[in-house]
Design an enzyme around this catalytic site. Structure first.
Site, PDB file in Angstrom:
ATOM      1  N   ASN A  49      -7.856   4.075   8.577  1.00 29.33           N
ATOM      2  CA  ASN A  49      -7.286   2.885   9.203  1.00 29.33           C
ATOM      3  C   ASN A  49      -7.409   2.880  10.720  1.00 29.33           C
ATOM      4  O   ASN A  49      -7.311   1.831  11.336  1.00 29.33           O
ATOM      5  CB  ASN A  49      -5.818   2.715   8.782  1.00 29.33           C
ATOM      6  CG  ASN A  49      -5.025   3.982   8.901  1.00 29.33           C
ATOM      7  OD1 ASN A  49      -5.358   5.001   8.295  1.00 29.33           O
ATOM      8  ND2 ASN A  49      -3.979   3.951   9.686  1.00 29.33           N
ATOM      9  N   CYS A 103       2.144   6.364  19.790  1.00 33.99           N
ATOM     10  CA  CYS A 103       3.064   6.054  20.888  1.00 33.99           C
ATOM     11  C   CYS A 103       4.001   4.911  20.537  1.00 33.99           C
ATOM     12  O   CYS A 103       5.162   4.909  20.922  1.00 33.99           O
ATOM     13  CB  CYS A 103       2.297   5.670  22.143  1.00 33.99           C
ATOM     14  SG  CYS A 103       1.338   7.037  22.771  1.00 33.99           S
ATOM     15  N   SER A 108      -3.538  -3.214  -0.623  1.00 31.25           N
ATOM     16  CA  SER A 108      -2.444  -3.975  -0.039  1.00 31.25           C
ATOM     17  C   SER A 108      -2.937  -5.339   0.415  1.00 31.25           C
ATOM     18  O   SER A 108      -3.924  -5.444   1.138  1.00 31.25           O
ATOM     19  CB  SER A 108      -1.872  -3.202   1.155  1.00 31.25           C
ATOM     20  OG  SER A 108      -0.896  -3.980   1.801  1.00 31.25           O
ATOM     21  N   THR A 148      12.132  -7.907 -10.742  1.00 28.94           N
ATOM     22  CA  THR A 148      11.464  -9.186 -10.994  1.00 28.94           C
ATOM     23  C   THR A 148      10.222  -9.268 -10.113  1.00 28.94           C
ATOM     24  O   THR A 148      10.276  -9.003  -8.918  1.00 28.94           O
ATOM     25  CB  THR A 148      12.429 -10.354 -10.687  1.00 28.94           C
ATOM     26  OG1 THR A 148      13.598 -10.165 -11.492  1.00 28.94           O
ATOM     27  CG2 THR A 148      11.792 -11.696 -10.990  1.00 28.94           C
ATOM     28  N   GLN A 173      -7.646  -0.019   3.390  1.00 26.99           N
ATOM     29  CA  GLN A 173      -8.524  -0.615   4.408  1.00 26.99           C
ATOM     30  C   GLN A 173      -9.848  -1.102   3.811  1.00 26.99           C
ATOM     31  O   GLN A 173     -10.560  -1.876   4.445  1.00 26.99           O
ATOM     32  CB  GLN A 173      -8.821   0.391   5.526  1.00 26.99           C
ATOM     33  CG  GLN A 173      -7.641   0.689   6.429  1.00 26.99           C
ATOM     34  CD  GLN A 173      -7.251  -0.491   7.320  1.00 26.99           C
ATOM     35  OE1 GLN A 173      -8.082  -1.315   7.698  1.00 26.99           O
ATOM     36  NE2 GLN A 173      -5.967  -0.563   7.661  1.00 26.99           N
ATOM     37  N   GLY A 189       0.808  -1.212   0.000  1.00 29.83           N
ATOM     38  CA  GLY A 189       0.000   0.000   0.000  1.00 29.83           C
ATOM     39  C   GLY A 189       0.844   1.265   0.000  1.00 29.83           C
ATOM     40  O   GLY A 189       0.534   2.236  -0.696  1.00 29.83           O
ATOM     41  N   SER A 190       1.922   1.264   0.770  1.00 26.53           N
ATOM     42  CA  SER A 190       2.753   2.475   0.865  1.00 26.53           C
ATOM     43  C   SER A 190       3.333   2.825  -0.500  1.00 26.53           C
ATOM     44  O   SER A 190       3.310   3.987  -0.924  1.00 26.53           O
ATOM     45  CB  SER A 190       3.895   2.271   1.865  1.00 26.53           C
ATOM     46  OG  SER A 190       3.374   1.995   3.145  1.00 26.53           O
ATOM     47  N   HIS A 235      -1.920  -7.650   2.508  1.00 25.83           N
ATOM     48  CA  HIS A 235      -1.937  -8.158   3.892  1.00 25.83           C
ATOM     49  C   HIS A 235      -3.070  -7.576   4.735  1.00 25.83           C
ATOM     50  O   HIS A 235      -3.263  -7.968   5.882  1.00 25.83           O
ATOM     51  CB  HIS A 235      -0.572  -7.959   4.575  1.00 25.83           C
ATOM     52  CG  HIS A 235      -0.249  -6.565   5.015  1.00 25.83           C
ATOM     53  ND1 HIS A 235      -0.342  -6.178   6.334  1.00 25.83           N
ATOM     54  CD2 HIS A 235       0.176  -5.484   4.336  1.00 25.83           C
ATOM     55  CE1 HIS A 235       0.038  -4.900   6.437  1.00 25.83           C
ATOM     56  NE2 HIS A 235       0.352  -4.459   5.238  1.00 25.83           N
TER      57      HIS A 235
HETATM   58  C1  PLP Z   1      -1.693  -0.456   5.960  1.00 28.66           C
HETATM   59  C2  PLP Z   1      -2.037   0.794   5.239  1.00 28.66           C
HETATM   60  C3  PLP Z   1      -1.157   1.357   4.299  1.00 28.66           C
HETATM   61  C4  PLP Z   1       0.211   0.777   4.047  1.00 28.66           C
HETATM   62  O1  PLP Z   1       0.159  -0.452   3.388  1.00 28.66           O
HETATM   63  P1  PLP Z   1       1.455  -1.399   3.404  1.00 28.66           P
HETATM   64  O2  PLP Z   1       1.117  -2.513   2.493  1.00 28.66           O
HETATM   65  O3  PLP Z   1       1.635  -1.845   4.819  1.00 28.66           O
HETATM   66  O4  PLP Z   1       2.591  -0.578   2.907  1.00 28.66           O
HETATM   67  C5  PLP Z   1      -1.556   2.489   3.631  1.00 28.66           C
HETATM   68  N1  PLP Z   1      -2.746   3.046   3.858  1.00 28.66           N
HETATM   69  C6  PLP Z   1      -3.624   2.542   4.739  1.00 28.66           C
HETATM   70  C7  PLP Z   1      -4.956   3.187   4.934  1.00 28.66           C
HETATM   71  C8  PLP Z   1      -3.296   1.404   5.470  1.00 28.66           C
HETATM   72  O5  PLP Z   1      -4.160   0.908   6.355  1.00 28.66           O
END
Ligand code: PLP
Length: 397
Positions: free
Chosen positions: A151, A324, A199, A237, A179, A70-71, A201
């Site tokens: 998130n 935190c 993303s 790759t 999300q 996602g990042s 995961h």
């Molecule tokens: C988890 C998250 C990301 C980052 O995704 P990654 O795959 O961990 O880099 C970006 N935006 C939101 C809203 C997220 O919850």
């Protein structure tokens, strides 16, 4: 009892996703760019995964670019729009104050390069309105980037309406749907989005795999230079096993939205009702316009971190939603953005469920949070001041 309540941070891979991945780690390990058959088998699987991901969000396969998560997708979407904007002298970007750091920190980097960034205020219900976006768009706006669902507090934004406005003003629109993907239905045509990040995961796929949807005609900038992979927009790759697994996880998750979707919503509402019995606590964000599995609460007179550690002792994995954990003592920018005062934002708790969470687990979580909150309050000087009337309560009882 062990209860995992942090599915917004990451999810356990589904069996389907694990099984989909395995053949590409061993038997079909070839490089998709190779011409011999084991390479071509990997290439076919890669393209099938692209088609599957596209189908789930009603896009075309050529509009899907696989990334490391996602990042990366957020960075690529924003930096691409900025590069095109810069060429035309358009250096204004609109976003919100409660985006993920993958968006906010990218915007900060652009600010240092002379871009002007408007961060829209978020209402106390955790939602930005299409009118706010319409009022903020200027002649030199090159991008609007607004998350689909937050998130921390799980609130869902009016993406379709915002997309309509952007479309009518001819401004590119990106949404961080990390999300939302796999949790609520997504149709990129209906939503009027030009770019969308996801993303794996976050929907029971593997970590380190994601995708950027970019509508045909949107010009992407490559962040990683090298080979010609991903239509020359993302060198390196391909993570074939991860990508195949992501596609399987997304198809599975999207297929369950209708039926199983009901389960987390009723459990989520049971959890909201149970925690609602805690005096001087309040749900963060609108009760209905939120992700099916998200419950985010603020409690007066407690420290989120102590709450988390004590819940961990009881087998419950939860999050405070505050910064935190990253070593900073600042409370969450999301909670501040919806107007929570500092001292209340420190007492936050985020519980994120999935389709496997049971009613029994929810009841255990409710009882445990109630116990821990009263234990911590009994030891808290801040709480004593509130009880003695030396400090004013923020929430109604
Ligand atoms: C988890 C998250 C990301 C980052 O995704 P990654 O795959 O961990 O880099 C970006 N935006 C939101 C809203 C997220 O919850």
């Amino acid at each position: 009892m062990n209860v995992y309540c942090d599915n917004a941070a990451t999810t356990r891979m589904s069996k389907t996703a694990v099984e989909a991945m395995l053949p590409f780690l061993y038997d079909n390990f070839g490089n998709p760019s190779s011409l011999y058959s084991i390479g071509q088998r990997a290439k076919e699987a890669l393209e099938a995964a692209r088609a599957d991901v596209a189908t789930v969000i009603n896009a075309k396969p050529g509009e899907i670019y696989f990334t490391s998560g996602g990042s990366e997708a957020d960075n690529q979407a924003i930096l691409s729009a900025a590069a095109q904007g810069e060429k035309k002298g358009k250096k204004h970007i609109i976003s919100t104050a409660f985006e993920h750091h993958a968006v906010l920190h990218t915007l900060n980097a652009l600010k240092k390069r002379g871009f002007e960034i408007t961060l829209l205020d978020v209402h106390s219900d955790g939602v930005v309105t299409p009118e706010q976006v319409a009022n903020a768009i200027r002649e030199d706006t090159c991008l609007v980037t607004i998350m689909y669902a937050n998130n921390e507090i799980g609130t869902i934004q009016p993406i379709k309406q915002i997309g309509e406005i952007c479309r009518s003003k001819k401004v590119l629109f990106h949404t961080d749907a990390v999300q939302a993907a796999g949790h609520v239905p997504i149709d990129v045509e209906d939503l009027n989005v030009d770019m969308l990040s996801m993303s794996a995961h976050k929907f029971h796929g593997p970590k380190g795999t994601g995708a950027l949807y970019a509508r045909k005609g949107v010009i992407l900038t490559s962040l990683i230079n090298g080979g010609a992979q991903e239509n020359r927009k993302r060198a390196g790759t391909e993570n074939v096993a991860g990508i195949v697994s992501m596609a399987a996880a997304l198809k599975e998750a999207a297929g369950q939205i209708g039926e199983n979707g009901k389960k987390p919503i009723s459990l989520r509402n049971r959890l909201i009702a149970g925690l609602g019995e805690i005096p001087y606590g309040e749900l963060n964000g609108d009760a209905d316009r939120r992700l099916p599995g998200n419950v985010s609460f603020c409690c007066e007179g407690i420290e989120g971190e102590s709450l988390l550690l004590m819940l961990d002792d009881k087998g419950i994995s939860a999050s405070s939603g505050s910064a935190c954990t990253s070593g900073s003592l600042d409370p969450s920018h999301v909670l501040l953005a919806i107007g929570r005062p500092h001292e209340v934002a420190h007492g936050s708790l985020r519980l994120t469920l999935d389709a496997d969470t049971t009613e029994e687990e929810i009841d255990y979580v409710i009882a445990s949070v109630k116990d821990v909150v009263s234990y911590l309050r009994n030891m808290s000087p801040l709480w004593r001041d509130l009880v003695n009337g030396k400090r004013q309560h923020v929430f109604a009882k």
